[in-house]
Motif scaffolding. Structure first.
Motif, PDB file in Angstrom:
ATOM      1  N   ASN A  36     -53.763-128.388  17.388  1.00  0.00           N
ATOM      2  CA  ASN A  36     -53.465-129.384  16.461  1.00  0.00           C
ATOM      3  C   ASN A  36     -53.782-130.646  17.124  1.00  0.00           C
ATOM      4  OD1 ASN A  36     -52.563-130.575  14.227  1.00  0.00           O
ATOM      5  ND2 ASN A  36     -50.233-130.628  14.853  1.00  0.00           N
ATOM      6  N   PRO A  37     -54.942-131.250  16.673  1.00  0.00           N
ATOM      7  CA  PRO A  37     -55.620-130.948  15.400  1.00  0.00           C
ATOM      8  C   PRO A  37     -56.493-129.670  15.406  1.00  0.00           C
ATOM      9  CG  PRO A  37     -56.511-132.762  16.495  1.00  0.00           C
ATOM     10  CD  PRO A  37     -55.514-132.458  17.427  1.00  0.00           C
ATOM     11  N   ALA A  38     -56.470-128.985  14.137  1.00  0.00           N
ATOM     12  CA  ALA A  38     -57.464-127.896  14.101  1.00  0.00           C
ATOM     13  C   ALA A  38     -58.752-128.163  13.929  1.00  0.00           C
ATOM     14  CB  ALA A  38     -56.764-126.591  13.053  1.00  0.00           C
ATOM     15  N   THR A  39     -59.726-127.521  14.516  1.00  0.00           N
ATOM     16  CA  THR A  39     -61.225-128.090  14.471  1.00  0.00           C
ATOM     17  C   THR A  39     -62.166-126.853  14.002  1.00  0.00           C
ATOM     18  OG1 THR A  39     -61.528-127.870  16.782  1.00  0.00           O
ATOM     19  CG2 THR A  39     -61.002-129.981  15.846  1.00  0.00           C
ATOM     20  N   ASN A  40     -61.662-125.625  14.257  1.00  0.00           N
ATOM     21  CA  ASN A  40     -62.625-124.604  14.108  1.00  0.00           C
ATOM     22  C   ASN A  40     -62.071-123.602  12.955  1.00  0.00           C
ATOM     23  OD1 ASN A  40     -60.007-123.322  15.239  1.00  0.00           O
ATOM     24  ND2 ASN A  40     -61.338-122.207  16.760  1.00  0.00           N
ATOM     25  N   GLY A  41     -61.199-124.046  11.939  1.00  0.00           N
ATOM     26  CA  GLY A  41     -60.821-123.378  10.945  1.00  0.00           C
ATOM     27  C   GLY A  41     -59.784-122.215  11.207  1.00  0.00           C
ATOM     28  N   LYS A  42     -59.446-122.187  12.433  1.00  0.00           N
ATOM     29  CA  LYS A  42     -58.094-121.393  12.515  1.00  0.00           C
ATOM     30  C   LYS A  42     -57.153-121.982  13.372  1.00  0.00           C
ATOM     31  CE  LYS A  42     -61.224-117.379  12.862  1.00  0.00           C
ATOM     32  NZ  LYS A  42     -61.784-116.304  13.824  1.00  0.00           N
ATOM     33  N   ILE A  43     -55.828-121.682  13.143  1.00  0.00           N
ATOM     34  CA  ILE A  43     -54.660-121.984  14.086  1.00  0.00           C
ATOM     35  C   ILE A  43     -53.794-120.483  14.496  1.00  0.00           C
ATOM     36  CG2 ILE A  43     -54.584-124.162  13.080  1.00  0.00           C
ATOM     37  CD1 ILE A  43     -52.039-123.256  11.356  1.00  0.00           C
ATOM     38  N   TYR A  44     -53.303-120.767  15.563  1.00  0.00           N
ATOM     39  CA  TYR A  44     -52.632-119.475  16.199  1.00  0.00           C
ATOM     40  C   TYR A  44     -51.150-119.684  16.241  1.00  0.00           C
ATOM     41  CZ  TYR A  44     -57.238-118.490  17.206  1.00  0.00           C
ATOM     42  OH  TYR A  44     -58.701-118.113  17.191  1.00  0.00           O
ATOM     43  N   ILE A  45     -50.277-118.876  15.393  1.00  0.00           N
ATOM     44  CA  ILE A  45     -48.971-119.026  15.661  1.00  0.00           C
ATOM     45  C   ILE A  45     -48.306-118.569  16.553  1.00  0.00           C
ATOM     46  CG2 ILE A  45     -47.071-118.470  14.178  1.00  0.00           C
ATOM     47  CD1 ILE A  45     -49.035-120.200  12.439  1.00  0.00           C
ATOM     48  N   THR A  46     -47.372-119.266  17.245  1.00  0.00           N
ATOM     49  CA  THR A  46     -46.831-118.837  18.494  1.00  0.00           C
ATOM     50  C   THR A  46     -45.105-118.498  18.004  1.00  0.00           C
ATOM     51  OG1 THR A  46     -46.136-120.951  19.025  1.00  0.00           O
ATOM     52  CG2 THR A  46     -48.059-120.322  20.096  1.00  0.00           C
ATOM     53  N   SER A  47     -44.863-117.308  18.775  1.00  0.00           N
ATOM     54  CA  SER A  47     -43.356-116.878  18.214  1.00  0.00           C
ATOM     55  C   SER A  47     -43.103-115.981  19.543  1.00  0.00           C
ATOM     56  CB  SER A  47     -43.559-116.212  17.053  1.00  0.00           C
ATOM     57  OG  SER A  47     -42.589-115.548  16.729  1.00  0.00           O
ATOM     58  N   LYS A  48     -41.609-115.686  19.677  1.00  0.00           N
ATOM     59  CA  LYS A  48     -41.196-114.816  20.577  1.00  0.00           C
ATOM     60  C   LYS A  48     -40.992-113.455  19.888  1.00  0.00           C
ATOM     61  CE  LYS A  48     -38.811-118.417  23.278  1.00  0.00           C
ATOM     62  NZ  LYS A  48     -37.547-118.690  24.023  1.00  0.00           N
ATOM     63  N   THR A  49     -41.303-113.418  18.648  1.00  0.00           N
ATOM     64  CA  THR A  49     -41.139-111.798  18.156  1.00  0.00           C
ATOM     65  C   THR A  49     -42.500-111.602  17.289  1.00  0.00           C
ATOM     66  OG1 THR A  49     -40.212-112.716  16.036  1.00  0.00           O
ATOM     67  CG2 THR A  49     -38.681-112.301  17.811  1.00  0.00           C
ATOM     68  N   SER A  50     -42.515-110.570  16.985  1.00  0.00           N
ATOM     69  CA  SER A  50     -43.764-110.102  16.152  1.00  0.00           C
ATOM     70  C   SER A  50     -43.347-109.708  14.689  1.00  0.00           C
ATOM     71  CB  SER A  50     -44.486-108.829  16.916  1.00  0.00           C
ATOM     72  OG  SER A  50     -43.667-107.763  16.785  1.00  0.00           O
ATOM     73  N   LEU A  51     -42.552-110.450  14.064  1.00  0.00           N
ATOM     74  CA  LEU A  51     -42.161-110.119  12.663  1.00  0.00           C
ATOM     75  C   LEU A  51     -43.131-110.911  11.735  1.00  0.00           C
ATOM     76  CD1 LEU A  51     -38.355-111.143  12.716  1.00  0.00           C
ATOM     77  CD2 LEU A  51     -39.355-108.916  12.809  1.00  0.00           C
ATOM     78  N   GLU A  52     -43.124-110.382  10.503  1.00  0.00           N
ATOM     79  CA  GLU A  52     -44.139-111.084   9.532  1.00  0.00           C
ATOM     80  C   GLU A  52     -43.707-112.375   9.464  1.00  0.00           C
ATOM     81  OE1 GLU A  52     -43.505-110.041   5.225  1.00  0.00           O
ATOM     82  OE2 GLU A  52     -45.151-108.659   5.657  1.00  0.00           O
ATOM     83  N   LYS A  53     -44.564-113.450   9.285  1.00  0.00           N
ATOM     84  CA  LYS A  53     -44.462-114.862   8.904  1.00  0.00           C
ATOM     85  C   LYS A  53     -44.881-115.410   7.806  1.00  0.00           C
ATOM     86  CE  LYS A  53     -45.524-114.860  13.869  1.00  0.00           C
ATOM     87  NZ  LYS A  53     -45.466-113.274  13.970  1.00  0.00           N
ATOM     88  N   GLU A  54     -44.034-116.144   6.913  1.00  0.00           N
ATOM     89  CA  GLU A  54     -44.616-116.634   5.833  1.00  0.00           C
ATOM     90  C   GLU A  54     -44.876-118.022   6.091  1.00  0.00           C
ATOM     91  OE1 GLU A  54     -43.162-117.746   1.384  1.00  0.00           O
ATOM     92  OE2 GLU A  54     -41.516-117.448   2.813  1.00  0.00           O
ATOM     93  N   ILE A  55     -46.225-118.515   5.688  1.00  0.00           N
ATOM     94  CA  ILE A  55     -46.820-119.716   6.118  1.00  0.00           C
ATOM     95  C   ILE A  55     -46.953-120.637   4.655  1.00  0.00           C
ATOM     96  CG2 ILE A  55     -48.696-121.045   7.133  1.00  0.00           C
ATOM     97  CD1 ILE A  55     -47.283-118.998   8.907  1.00  0.00           C
ATOM     98  N   LEU A  56     -46.406-121.661   4.653  1.00  0.00           N
ATOM     99  CA  LEU A  56     -46.710-122.708   3.429  1.00  0.00           C
ATOM    100  C   LEU A  56     -47.425-123.964   4.034  1.00  0.00           C
ATOM    101  CD1 LEU A  56     -43.118-122.107   1.624  1.00  0.00           C
ATOM    102  CD2 LEU A  56     -45.530-121.516   0.850  1.00  0.00           C
ATOM    103  N   ILE A  57     -48.445-124.382   3.560  1.00  0.00           N
ATOM    104  CA  ILE A  57     -48.838-125.732   3.837  1.00  0.00           C
ATOM    105  C   ILE A  57     -49.000-126.591   2.562  1.00  0.00           C
ATOM    106  CG2 ILE A  57     -50.915-126.771   4.657  1.00  0.00           C
ATOM    107  CD1 ILE A  57     -51.695-124.220   6.494  1.00  0.00           C
ATOM    108  N   PHE A  58     -48.511-127.926   2.897  1.00  0.00           N
ATOM    109  CA  PHE A  58     -48.469-128.764   1.724  1.00  0.00           C
ATOM    110  C   PHE A  58     -49.459-130.099   2.205  1.00  0.00           C
ATOM    111  CE2 PHE A  58     -44.588-126.558   1.603  1.00  0.00           C
ATOM    112  CZ  PHE A  58     -44.323-126.228   0.523  1.00  0.00           C
ATOM    113  N   ASP A  59     -50.041-130.645   1.271  1.00  0.00           N
ATOM    114  CA  ASP A  59     -50.646-131.869   1.375  1.00  0.00           C
ATOM    115  C   ASP A  59     -49.488-132.895   1.674  1.00  0.00           C
ATOM    116  OD1 ASP A  59     -49.973-132.720  -1.039  1.00  0.00           O
ATOM    117  OD2 ASP A  59     -52.071-132.608  -1.663  1.00  0.00           O
ATOM    118  N   VAL A  60     -49.943-134.325   1.883  1.00  0.00           N
ATOM    119  CA  VAL A  60     -48.984-135.666   2.133  1.00  0.00           C
ATOM    120  C   VAL A  60     -48.186-135.802   0.776  1.00  0.00           C
ATOM    121  CG1 VAL A  60     -49.848-136.404   4.141  1.00  0.00           C
ATOM    122  CG2 VAL A  60     -50.723-137.298   2.022  1.00  0.00           C
TER     123      VAL A  60
END
Length: 103
Positions: A36-60
């Motif tokens: 962050n900032p993301a420059t290559n079109g990908k981000i990587y989620i860090t977590s202590k578990t490997s459960l399914e993750k729901e991602i929501l992204i909102f503009d300002v």
């Protein structure tokens, strides 16, 4: 003129909430992402578990620009134009909300 105050107040509250959420992370929250900032079109989620993750992204302005569920750590954000966003990551009972910058 009242419309400008409304948007200013909305942005102030939104960034205040994100700032508060980032303070909570320092106290032991397990969800996050990089880079962050993301420059290559990908981000990587860090977590202590490997459960399914729901991602929501909102503009300002609060408009949802991406909603997805992932099982891996990699999230493709190529479709999101450069700007400042709010990302909400939910995994099980844990939720993290952060500011995301896309360049």
């Amino acid at each position: 003129m009242k419309k400008n105050y409304f948007y200013f107040t909305l942005l102030f509250l939104l960034f205040s909430f994100v700032s508060f959420s980032q303070d909570v992370k320092q106290q032991g929250e397990t969800l996050g992402f990089y880079p962050n900032p993301a420059t290559n079109g990908k981000i990587y989620i860090t977590s202590k578990t490997s459960l399914e993750k729901e991602i929501l992204i909102f503009d300002v302005l609060g408009k949802k620009v991406l909603q997805t569920t992932i099982t891996s750590r990699e999230l493709n954000i190529n479709a999101i134009p450069p700007g400042i966003y709010i990302i909400k990551i939910t995994e099980g009972e844990t939720t993290a909300t952060r500011k995301l910058i896309v360049r």
